[in-house]
Write a protein that holds these residues in place. Structure first.
Motif, PDB file in Angstrom:
ATOM      1  N   CYS A   2       0.905  -1.055  -0.152  1.00  0.00           N
ATOM      2  CA  CYS A   2      -0.003   0.029   0.114  1.00  0.00           C
ATOM      3  C   CYS A   2       0.846   1.233   0.065  1.00  0.00           C
ATOM      4  O   CYS A   2       2.231   1.298   0.268  1.00  0.00           O
ATOM      5  CB  CYS A   2      -0.783  -0.009   1.209  1.00  0.00           C
ATOM      6  SG  CYS A   2      -0.184   0.402   2.764  1.00  0.00           S
ATOM      7  N   LEU A   4       1.138   4.834   1.986  1.00  0.00           N
ATOM      8  CA  LEU A   4       0.880   5.445   3.013  1.00  0.00           C
ATOM      9  C   LEU A   4       0.859   6.915   3.049  1.00  0.00           C
ATOM     10  O   LEU A   4       1.850   7.367   2.662  1.00  0.00           O
ATOM     11  CB  LEU A   4       1.768   5.069   4.298  1.00  0.00           C
ATOM     12  CG  LEU A   4       1.533   5.606   5.685  1.00  0.00           C
ATOM     13  CD1 LEU A   4       0.108   5.059   6.172  1.00  0.00           C
ATOM     14  CD2 LEU A   4       2.762   5.103   6.741  1.00  0.00           C
ATOM     15  N   ARG A  13      -5.459  14.372   2.742  1.00  0.00           N
ATOM     16  CA  ARG A  13      -5.302  12.661   2.846  1.00  0.00           C
ATOM     17  C   ARG A  13      -6.627  12.373   2.004  1.00  0.00           C
ATOM     18  O   ARG A  13      -6.141  11.343   1.260  1.00  0.00           O
ATOM     19  CB  ARG A  13      -5.773  12.273   4.209  1.00  0.00           C
ATOM     20  CG  ARG A  13      -4.612  12.572   5.242  1.00  0.00           C
ATOM     21  CD  ARG A  13      -4.616  11.522   6.450  1.00  0.00           C
ATOM     22  NE  ARG A  13      -5.915  11.294   7.006  1.00  0.00           N
ATOM     23  CZ  ARG A  13      -6.221  12.179   8.096  1.00  0.00           C
ATOM     24  NH1 ARG A  13      -5.727  13.041   8.632  1.00  0.00           N
ATOM     25  NH2 ARG A  13      -7.621  11.959   8.608  1.00  0.00           N
ATOM     26  N   ARG A  17      -5.775  10.387  -1.463  1.00  0.00           N
ATOM     27  CA  ARG A  17      -6.114   9.158  -1.459  1.00  0.00           C
ATOM     28  C   ARG A  17      -6.812   8.666  -2.931  1.00  0.00           C
ATOM     29  O   ARG A  17      -6.927   7.772  -3.453  1.00  0.00           O
ATOM     30  CB  ARG A  17      -6.965   8.591  -0.275  1.00  0.00           C
ATOM     31  CG  ARG A  17      -7.748   7.232  -0.231  1.00  0.00           C
ATOM     32  CD  ARG A  17      -8.582   6.945   0.812  1.00  0.00           C
ATOM     33  NE  ARG A  17      -9.483   7.972   0.900  1.00  0.00           N
ATOM     34  CZ  ARG A  17     -10.795   8.063   0.057  1.00  0.00           C
ATOM     35  NH1 ARG A  17     -11.001   7.251  -0.815  1.00  0.00           N
ATOM     36  NH2 ARG A  17     -11.626   9.093   0.410  1.00  0.00           N
ATOM     37  N   THR A  26      -3.433   0.785  -3.533  1.00  0.00           N
ATOM     38  CA  THR A  26      -4.267   0.857  -2.241  1.00  0.00           C
ATOM     39  C   THR A  26      -3.518   1.644  -1.211  1.00  0.00           C
ATOM     40  O   THR A  26      -2.300   1.920  -1.229  1.00  0.00           O
ATOM     41  CB  THR A  26      -3.763  -0.735  -1.789  1.00  0.00           C
ATOM     42  OG1 THR A  26      -4.321  -1.640  -2.632  1.00  0.00           O
ATOM     43  CG2 THR A  26      -4.441  -0.658  -0.340  1.00  0.00           C
ATOM     44  N   ARG A  28      -3.247   3.851   2.495  1.00  0.00           N
ATOM     45  CA  ARG A  28      -3.460   3.803   4.026  1.00  0.00           C
ATOM     46  C   ARG A  28      -3.398   5.171   4.422  1.00  0.00           C
ATOM     47  O   ARG A  28      -2.247   5.779   4.109  1.00  0.00           O
ATOM     48  CB  ARG A  28      -2.658   2.703   4.708  1.00  0.00           C
ATOM     49  CG  ARG A  28      -2.824   2.660   6.332  1.00  0.00           C
ATOM     50  CD  ARG A  28      -2.166   1.364   6.801  1.00  0.00           C
ATOM     51  NE  ARG A  28      -2.582   1.302   8.269  1.00  0.00           N
ATOM     52  CZ  ARG A  28      -2.020   0.235   9.077  1.00  0.00           C
ATOM     53  NH1 ARG A  28      -1.056  -0.855   8.516  1.00  0.00           N
ATOM     54  NH2 ARG A  28      -2.396   0.212  10.351  1.00  0.00           N
ATOM     55  N   GLU A  29      -4.095   5.619   5.388  1.00  0.00           N
ATOM     56  CA  GLU A  29      -4.085   7.010   5.978  1.00  0.00           C
ATOM     57  C   GLU A  29      -3.704   7.095   7.394  1.00  0.00           C
ATOM     58  O   GLU A  29      -4.168   6.266   8.307  1.00  0.00           O
ATOM     59  CB  GLU A  29      -5.262   7.619   5.877  1.00  0.00           C
ATOM     60  CG  GLU A  29      -5.783   7.974   4.363  1.00  0.00           C
ATOM     61  CD  GLU A  29      -7.112   8.476   4.315  1.00  0.00           C
ATOM     62  OE1 GLU A  29      -7.401   9.589   5.234  1.00  0.00           O
ATOM     63  OE2 GLU A  29      -7.769   8.133   3.499  1.00  0.00           O
ATOM     64  N   THR A  30      -2.806   7.965   7.825  1.00  0.00           N
ATOM     65  CA  THR A  30      -2.491   8.102   9.234  1.00  0.00           C
ATOM     66  C   THR A  30      -2.413   9.758   9.491  1.00  0.00           C
ATOM     67  O   THR A  30      -2.456  10.598   8.497  1.00  0.00           O
ATOM     68  CB  THR A  30      -1.277   7.518   9.546  1.00  0.00           C
ATOM     69  OG1 THR A  30      -0.329   8.039   9.130  1.00  0.00           O
ATOM     70  CG2 THR A  30      -1.373   6.078   9.724  1.00  0.00           C
ATOM     71  N   THR A  36       1.660   6.867  12.461  1.00  0.00           N
ATOM     72  CA  THR A  36       2.421   6.325  11.259  1.00  0.00           C
ATOM     73  C   THR A  36       3.640   5.408  11.511  1.00  0.00           C
ATOM     74  O   THR A  36       3.555   4.247  10.560  1.00  0.00           O
ATOM     75  CB  THR A  36       3.265   7.502  10.452  1.00  0.00           C
ATOM     76  OG1 THR A  36       2.174   8.629  10.115  1.00  0.00           O
ATOM     77  CG2 THR A  36       3.726   7.354   9.489  1.00  0.00           C
ATOM     78  N   ALA A  39       2.186   2.032  11.933  1.00  0.00           N
ATOM     79  CA  ALA A  39       1.553   1.296  10.630  1.00  0.00           C
ATOM     80  C   ALA A  39       2.718   1.047   9.760  1.00  0.00           C
ATOM     81  O   ALA A  39       2.775  -0.158   9.171  1.00  0.00           O
ATOM     82  CB  ALA A  39       0.868   2.394   9.764  1.00  0.00           C
ATOM     83  N   ASP A  45       0.399  -5.397   6.136  1.00  0.00           N
ATOM     84  CA  ASP A  45      -0.039  -4.552   5.074  1.00  0.00           C
ATOM     85  C   ASP A  45       1.310  -3.622   4.668  1.00  0.00           C
ATOM     86  O   ASP A  45       1.331  -2.585   5.037  1.00  0.00           O
ATOM     87  CB  ASP A  45      -1.150  -3.511   5.222  1.00  0.00           C
ATOM     88  CG  ASP A  45      -1.657  -3.042   3.829  1.00  0.00           C
ATOM     89  OD1 ASP A  45      -1.082  -3.488   2.816  1.00  0.00           O
ATOM     90  OD2 ASP A  45      -2.617  -1.937   3.996  1.00  0.00           O
ATOM     91  N   VAL A  47       4.079  -1.547   3.314  1.00  0.00           N
ATOM     92  CA  VAL A  47       3.988   0.096   2.679  1.00  0.00           C
ATOM     93  C   VAL A  47       5.049  -0.056   1.664  1.00  0.00           C
ATOM     94  O   VAL A  47       6.380  -0.249   2.114  1.00  0.00           O
ATOM     95  CB  VAL A  47       4.135   1.111   3.887  1.00  0.00           C
ATOM     96  CG1 VAL A  47       4.457   2.411   3.167  1.00  0.00           C
ATOM     97  CG2 VAL A  47       3.115   1.095   4.782  1.00  0.00           C
TER      98      VAL A  47
END
Length: 234
Positions: A2, A4, A13, A17, A26, A28-30, A36, A39, A45, A47
């Motif tokens: 993904c 990030l 974001r 996205r 794909t 992913r958000e933080t 972060t 993640a 998943d 990054v």
């Protein structure tokens, strides 16, 4: 795998996205540095690229970038989002090992293109069929993203490694900063100080084994004998 995106602004974001998802990625958000880092540590998943806001809540984007470079996956590409005109942030980000940066306010489509360019360049190096490059004590294995001096690994950021590989493949050829920006970064435009910072850092990491010469008024070359400069200044 993904992308990030780490930014405390939910609007940023959301826009980023949506543009990345249009490209089939794909996301992913933080919203802060601590989340972060958590993640990035989650192997469920993985990054493949991180987009980090320099000014997000602590730790900030530059600190997170440094953590990536010293962590278990130091080769993860990083793009920083910096405030317009904050040159110090951009320089600090490059010194921390960022591969690219985009200034706010920015075009989401431009950012999506930068993401594609960084990922394409990383994949091209991994897929390169030439297994080993050597120059004296320096050995580079592009496919495994590894650089060594006298058999000892040297910690280079992905972009520093790309720059070293390019120079080793073109010994004694002179390249201007504009040409290096296009050939190594894949940018048709951008801040030329990006090249200067990476040349300086690469020289420092290779120490007296580097052969990056400054050709005054023209650019840089690997192993060019007629610089007249000693090749020590960026």
């Amino acid at each position: 795998m993904c992308i990030l995106i780490a930014d405390d602004d939910p609007v940023v974001r959301d826009v980023v996205r949506r543009y990345l998802e249009r490209d089939g990625r794909t996301v992913r958000e933080t919203a802060d540095g601590a989340t972060t880092l958590a993640a990035l540590a989650n192997g469920d998943d993985e990054v493949e690229l991180a987009i980090l806001d320099v000014m997000m809540p602590a730790p900030d984007g530059i600190e997170v970038c440094r953590a990536i470079r010293s962590g278990p996956r130091p080769g993860t590409p990083v793009i920083l989002l910096t405030a317009l005109g904050e040159e110090d942030d951009r320089v600090l980000g490059l010194e921390a090992g960022a591969d690219d940066y985009v200034t706010k306010p920015f075009s989401p489509r431009e950012l999506a293109l930068r993401v594609a360019s960084v990922l394409r360049r990383a994949q091209a190096v991994r897929d390169n069929s030439r297994p080993v490059l050597r120059d004296g004590a320096i050995e580079v294995r592009p496919a495994s993203r590894l650089a060594l001096i006298d058999g000892t690994p040297v910690e280079l950021t992905p972009r520093e490694l790309d720059l070293l590989v390019f120079l080793l493949r073109h010994p004694q050829e002179v390249f201007s900063r504009e040409e290096l920006l296009a050939q190594v970064w894949g940018w048709d435009f951008g801040d030329l100080s990006t090249v200067t910072v990476h040349i300086k850092r690469l020289r420092a990491k290779l120490g007296d084994r580097h052969r990056i010469d400054t050709i005054w008024g023209h650019g840089y070359a690997w192993g060019r004998a007629d610089t007249g400069s000693g090749g020590t200044d960026a």
